[in-house]
Motif scaffolding. Structure first.
Motif, short mmCIF file in Angstrom:
data_model
loop_
_atom_site.label_atom_id
_atom_site.label_comp_id
_atom_site.label_asym_id
_atom_site.label_seq_id
_atom_site.Cartn_x
_atom_site.Cartn_y
_atom_site.Cartn_z
N LYS A 136 0.85 -1.19 0.00
CA LYS A 136 0.00 0.00 0.00
C LYS A 136 0.89 1.25 0.00
CE LYS A 136 -3.92 2.04 2.46
NZ LYS A 136 -4.77 1.96 3.69
N PRO A 137 1.40 1.63 -1.16
CA PRO A 137 2.31 2.78 -1.20
C PRO A 137 1.57 4.10 -1.04
CG PRO A 137 1.91 1.96 -3.40
CD PRO A 137 1.24 1.01 -2.47
N HIS A 138 2.24 5.08 -0.41
CA HIS A 138 1.70 6.43 -0.30
C HIS A 138 1.78 7.08 -1.67
CE1 HIS A 138 1.24 10.64 0.90
NE2 HIS A 138 0.71 10.18 2.03
N PRO A 139 0.76 7.84 -2.09
CA PRO A 139 0.76 8.39 -3.46
C PRO A 139 1.82 9.45 -3.71
CG PRO A 139 -1.13 9.19 -2.21
CD PRO A 139 -0.50 8.11 -1.39
N THR A 140 2.31 10.15 -2.68
CA THR A 140 3.24 11.26 -2.93
C THR A 140 4.54 11.19 -2.15
OG1 THR A 140 2.18 12.60 -1.20
CG2 THR A 140 1.33 12.83 -3.47
N ILE A 141 4.61 10.42 -1.07
CA ILE A 141 5.79 10.42 -0.21
C ILE A 141 6.67 9.20 -0.50
CG2 ILE A 141 6.64 10.29 2.17
CD1 ILE A 141 4.13 11.74 3.05
N THR A 142 7.94 9.46 -0.73
CA THR A 142 8.91 8.38 -0.85
C THR A 142 9.84 8.41 0.35
OG1 THR A 142 10.47 9.76 -2.10
CG2 THR A 142 8.87 8.46 -3.37
N ASP A 179 -2.38 9.30 11.24
CA ASP A 179 -2.76 10.57 10.59
C ASP A 179 -1.86 11.71 11.02
OD1 ASP A 179 -4.76 9.19 9.35
OD2 ASP A 179 -6.37 9.95 10.63
N ASP A 180 -1.60 11.82 12.33
CA ASP A 180 -0.75 12.91 12.82
C ASP A 180 0.70 12.75 12.36
OD1 ASP A 180 -3.00 13.85 14.00
OD2 ASP A 180 -2.37 13.50 16.07
N SER A 181 1.14 11.51 12.26
CA SER A 181 2.53 11.27 11.84
C SER A 181 2.73 11.66 10.37
CB SER A 181 2.91 9.80 12.03
OG SER A 181 2.85 9.44 13.39
N LEU A 182 1.77 11.36 9.53
CA LEU A 182 1.89 11.67 8.11
C LEU A 182 2.02 13.17 7.87
CD1 LEU A 182 -0.65 9.15 6.51
CD2 LEU A 182 1.84 9.02 6.52
N LYS A 183 1.44 13.96 8.76
CA LYS A 183 1.55 15.42 8.62
C LYS A 183 2.98 15.90 8.81
CE LYS A 183 -3.13 16.02 10.48
NZ LYS A 183 -3.92 16.52 11.64
N ASN A 184 3.79 15.10 9.49
CA ASN A 184 5.16 15.51 9.79
C ASN A 184 6.19 14.88 8.87
OD1 ASN A 184 4.38 17.07 12.09
ND2 ASN A 184 4.14 15.18 13.25
N LEU A 185 5.72 14.18 7.83
CA LEU A 185 6.64 13.54 6.89
C LEU A 185 6.74 14.36 5.61
CD1 LEU A 185 5.63 9.77 7.27
CD2 LEU A 185 7.51 10.99 8.38
N TYR A 186 7.81 14.17 4.88
CA TYR A 186 8.04 14.87 3.62
C TYR A 186 8.63 13.89 2.61
CZ TYR A 186 12.75 14.89 5.60
OH TYR A 186 13.94 14.51 6.16
N ASP A 187 8.54 14.24 1.35
CA ASP A 187 9.05 13.35 0.32
C ASP A 187 10.56 13.22 0.44
OD1 ASP A 187 8.70 11.70 -1.94
OD2 ASP A 187 9.42 13.31 -3.25
N GLY A 188 11.04 11.98 0.46
CA GLY A 188 12.47 11.73 0.61
C GLY A 188 12.93 11.57 2.05
#
Length: 974
Positions: A136-142, A179-188
């Motif tokens: 289940k990959p995230h659509p925008t974050i790697t 949900d709260d953790s995803l807000k603190n992640l960025y691509d790469g």
């Protein structure tokens, strides 16, 4: 318009891999997996129709314009392929999709074409992620992995990890953490950054719901598993569920690696590793708090080149194997020991956890030495300190034999500089040899109160004066004879001597000490002893209390009860305690006393019915005593005097921790008669079972070498030895409860018949670190605060009282306002009047409990213990009278030792709720003053004049602030 999503585009495409079956000119399609299939133009039409529907909504299906346009575009695409390959041939699936996009763009259908392009890209990422095992990959974050490659963030794995971390915890939300953790992640984001974001999110929720500390720990476990399993080449990562298969594999690989690295004892390979690996319980990992697991990771797990390759259950099995090396059925005993440790029913001391099963198995906690009055011997003693400290031992040095300043040195015909300059060297040695870099070196110097250097000794920790005669890093303690305390009570004079003039005082106690001491005073009065000083006992007592308040040192410990109640008084003298004041063993020039520590986790023995589980306690104590006895034979001894002493007398020190937690589960306030009674009864059971376990070991293995002549051999148990103290001190100077509930007559007979395996069996250590590991309150300590930030070598951790939260929730009082109120009042419930009085009393914190209760509870325990207990005293609104009463009471109640003084100044800033709208449910009053203490029945005079004068200048001493709080107990023992 219907939203463009991957789901409805997937429906629209009807799987673009299937854009074919039959085609003009026998066109064939190469699929992505390399297979060939017939071209089918109908699939192109179907895909475009569904794409329109996805963009324009279900109404587009009825549009004749859309149908006509789709037919036209499909025919254009087919014609293009026929022109390109009129004789037939092969097309790649990507070529077909390119033509669909191009036809849509040429027709001016940019929205449909754009949605189709985005879908193709997303689907391509999905296929790539699935090839990498990402469901289940995230659509925008790697995520940037350790090899530098970027891969899609695996949402499925994150959800699985968080859901696993929340299993069995009803009051936490996995969705909120994700949900709260995803807000603190960025691509790469680095792979470790994902784990950090999850843990940080869970950590922030701890103050509102204590169960989030378990969630945070379980998320930390994912990092630990990744680090260890990849190093051991078992797996790149693993979920908790997968550890059922991976733990046994990791265990065997770990043993092989550890031996190859020269860290593990090669004898561990001789165990049946498959049997032991199968006994590992992965679910036990779930009981760690975040603080506990982080502490293990930072300081306990074995590592190679900064990579921790030891996991929690592997560590406990390593410790268990190390303690079972000499057992007949090593595997069965190792499993038995492991189960006790991994369940947190009992925890071995820090040195045992550090070193058991390793090539240098220094497992003992405490070493006590006597330093002779000889220059060679002094520096030999300092060398011994360094060697013992190197392998994580805590040190207690008896410096009383060293001649005082101004006394004659026969060899040089000069004058001695006294004991203080040597203590400066000891201080610096402890700093230099910091226990292998794992924690600070730690030592405590003891000096008897009649020593002529005692006044300077009292000032060693001051921040003023000649720094060459200061020891800022070591601990100090007064070794106080009963005669001195009696003279304080009677307001009489006291004489200070140099030990070389009164050499036998060092080895005397009780009435024998009194007789010799008074004879020396007469000689000094007659001029036969030249070097001495006479002062009022109350003046020296005043200075002792003043320095204790100002610097926290020297601690006050009592020589006579330590000796008069010692089971080993027939073969030596107790000259000091140890670093943490719970060990009372004989020392001499030939013997360095050694003690091996471990603690029963009392709260783990409170059953679901809210009662002490006596049968479980008996089982735990029996296994624990066996483990402690095994330490003696397996232990690495850095100096021969320690080996000589330990093998001859075989002392161990079984203690308790989680006492405050047990009270919470029982619904009992610490400051109550019921709390004191529980201290009495619980310690009686531990004492009874521990003595019986040692006696049973004697029947199996033989008694210790010096058993004959001991109090044990005479049928005198710790509860009986109180009478000896009363007889020597006099009834007017002691009051100790002597009630009991167990069949001590039977046990006395058993001990005399079977003997004892260990000269000493019990001692209550501070358990500073192992309590963190087990997630319980330290030792016998009351709760410091109900909500605070704990700082130690592992970082800062929010600590909240889960029992308090549970009770407040039951009363529907736990909300944001309550959290803010408790934070505002520094973890105290007392000023919050909407909380019922019973709850406020139950959760009174250390400084809100009158020291009377601490001393009373300690007195009830002390009657059952053959050694001593690390007893911190907390005093709020400190005054000279309160200090005086508290420490007199400690002596009067028969305590052997006291430990740190924790004092809050009388004028500490009080907080109110004025002008604070967020605290609108709290009354506008300052925190109430603690009730007045009850003075002991002994004749207690007013505080010596001068103590209050001193304290007035220090009355604004700042309390330890929450964010500054370090371990209240010393880590050297546990």
């Amino acid at each position: 318009m219907t939203p463009v999503t991957s789901e409805n585009l997937a429906v629209a495409s009807q799987d673009q891999d299937a854009l074919h079956t039959t085609a003009p000119g026998q066109l064939r399609v190469i699929k992505r997996n390399g297979e060939l299939a017939a071209f089918d133009a109908k699939k192109i039409s179907l895909a475009m129709r569904k794409a329109y529907i996805a963009v324009e909504g279900e109404g587009a299906e009825a549009s004749s314009r859309m149908r006509d346009l789709v037919e036209q575009l499909t025919q254009q695409i087919v014609d293009a392929f026929v022109r390109r390959t009129p004789e037939g041939g092969t097309l790649h699936i990507e070529d077909i999709q390119d033509q669909v996009e191009l036809a849509l763009m040429r027709a001016g259908e940019q929205k449909v074409a754009r949605a189709y392009v985005l879908y193709r890209e997303e689907h391509a990422r999905l296929r790539a992620a699935q090839q990498q095992g990402i469901a289940k990959p995230h659509p925008t974050i790697t995520v940037t992995h350790l090899d530098g490659q970027r891969r899609p963030l695996d949402l499925g794995r994150i959800e699985t990890l968080v859901q696993e971390a929340c299993v069995g915890l009803e009051r936490v939300s996995a969705k909120k953490i994700v949900d709260d953790s995803l807000k603190n992640l960025y691509d790469g984001v680095p792979v470790d950054g994902v784990a950090t974001a999850l843990m940080m999110t869970a950590r922030t929720l701890v103050e509102k719901e204590p169960d989030y500390t378990f969630v945070t720990a379980r998320l930390l476990l994912d990092n630990l598993r990744r680090e260890a399993l990849s190093f051991l080449k078992i797996a790149d990562e693993a979920t908790q569920q997968e550890m059922h298969a991976f733990y046994p594999q990791a265990f065997e690989a770990y043993v092989a690696k550890g031996i190859a690295f020269g860290q593990l004892d090669p004898r561990l390979a001789e165990f049946d590793l498959e049997r032991l690996g199968a006994a590992l319980n992965p679910e036990a990992d779930n009981q760690f708090t975040y603080l506990g697991l982080q502490t293990l990771y930072d300081r306990y797990f074995l590592h190679h080149e900064d990579v921790r390759y030891e996991l929690p259950q592997v560590m406990f099995m390593r410790v268990a194997m190390g303690l079972a090396l000499n057992e007949d059925d090593r595997e069965a005993r190792a499993i038995e020991f492991y189960q006790l440790l991994s369940a947190f029913d009992y925890m071995a001391s820090t040195p045992t956890l550090f070193n058991s099963g390793t090539v240098r198995s220094q497992l003992s906690s405490c070493y006590l030495t006597t330093v002779p009055d000889d220059l060679d011997a002094i520096y030999n003693a300092i060398h011994d300190n360094a060697m013992l400290s190197k392998w994580a031992g805590g040190l207690g040095n008896d410096w009383t034999p060293i001649r005082a300043m101004g006394s004659r040195i026969k060899g040089t015909n000069g004058k001695s500089q006294g004991v203080v300059p040597f203590l400066k060297v000891v201080n610096d040695t402890a700093v230099a040899v910091n226990q292998g870099g794992k924690r600070k070196g730690a030592v405590c110097a003891y000096l008897e109160t009649w020593h002529l250097d005692i006044e300077e000794f009292l000032e060693l920790r001051k921040n003023t004066g000649d720094d060459r005669r200061r020891t800022h890093d070591m601990n100090t303690a007064n070794w106080v004879p009963d005669l001195f305390m009696q003279r304080v009570f009677e307001d009489k004079e006291w004489t200070l001597f140099s030990p070389n003039d009164v050499p036998d005082l060092h080895d005397l106690y009780g009435l024998a000490f009194k007789e010799a001491y008074e004879a020396y005073e007469a000689q000094a009065q007659a001029g036969e002893i030249k070097l001495f000083k006479r002062i009022k006992a109350a003046d020296l007592w005043r200075k002792m209390l003043s320095m204790l308040f100002e610097t926290g040192h020297p601690w006050i410990t009592f020589k006579d009860p330590c000796n008069l109640r010692s089971p080993q008084q027939h073969v030596g003298v107790v000259h000091s305690s140890n670093l943490c004041t719970e060990i009372t063993l004989n020392t001499s020039a030939d013997e360095i006393a050694v003690c091996n520590l471990g603690s029963i986790n009392l709260v783990r023995h409170i059953n679901a019915q809210g009662e002490l589980d006596v049968e479980k306690l008996q089982r735990s104590v029996k296994v624990a005593v066996r483990m402690l006895d095994n330490v003696i034979d397996i232990n690495y001894y850095a100096v021969p005097q320690a080996r000589n002493s330990n093998l001859k007398h075989r002392p161990v020190g079984l203690g308790i921790m989680g006492f405050q937690d047990a009270l919470y589960k029982l619904g009992i306030a610490y400051a109550s008669d019921a709390g004191v009674e529980f201290a009495d009864r619980s310690m009686e059971l531990v004492s009874y079972f521990a003595i019986e376990a040692s006696s049973d070991l004697a029947a199996e293995r033989g008694s210790y070498e010096t058993y004959a002549g001991s109090l044990w051999s005479q049928g005198v148990l710790p509860i009986d030895s109180i009478e000896r103290l009363v007889a020597e001190r006099g009834e007017q100077f002691i009051e100790v409860d002597r009630s009991s509930t167990q069949d001590w007559v039977r046990l006395r007979a058993k001990v005399q018949q079977q003997g004892m395996r260990n000269s000493n069996v019990m001692a209550i250590a501070p358990t500073a670190t192992i309590s963190n590991i087990c997630g319980v309150s330290q030792s016998i300590e009351p709760t410091y605060q109900n909500l605070f930030v704990k700082s130690n070598l592992s970082g800062e951790f929010t600590v909240i009282n889960p029992y308090m939260v549970q009770d407040l929730k039951a009363l529907d009082l736990w909300d944001e306002v309550m959290v803010n109120d408790i934070k505002y009042y520094d973890g105290s419930l007392q000023p919050i009047e909407r909380i019922p009085e019973e709850i406020r009393q139950r959760y009174a914190t250390a400084f809100e409990i009158e020291p009377k209760w601490l001393v009373d509870a300690a007195s009830r325990r002390q009657k059952w213990i053959d050694q001593a207990q690390s007893l911190n005293l907390y005093i709020k609104g400190v005054s000279g009278k309160k200090l005086d009463v508290t420490y007199r009471m400690a002596w009067y109640r028969g305590l052997k030792t006291t430990y740190y003084l924790r004092a809050l100044g009388a004028t500490s800033v009080e907080k109110s709720t004025v002008d604070r709208g967020t605290l609108n449910a709290v009354s506008n009053q300052s925190a109430p003053q603690a009730p007045q203490e009850t003075a002991p029945k002994a004749p207690v005079s007013a505080a010596p004049k001068g103590v209050d004068d001193f304290l007035k200048g220090h009355s604004a001493q700042r309390a330890p602030q929450a964010a500054e709080l370090d371990e209240l107990g010393c880590e050297a023992c546990q």
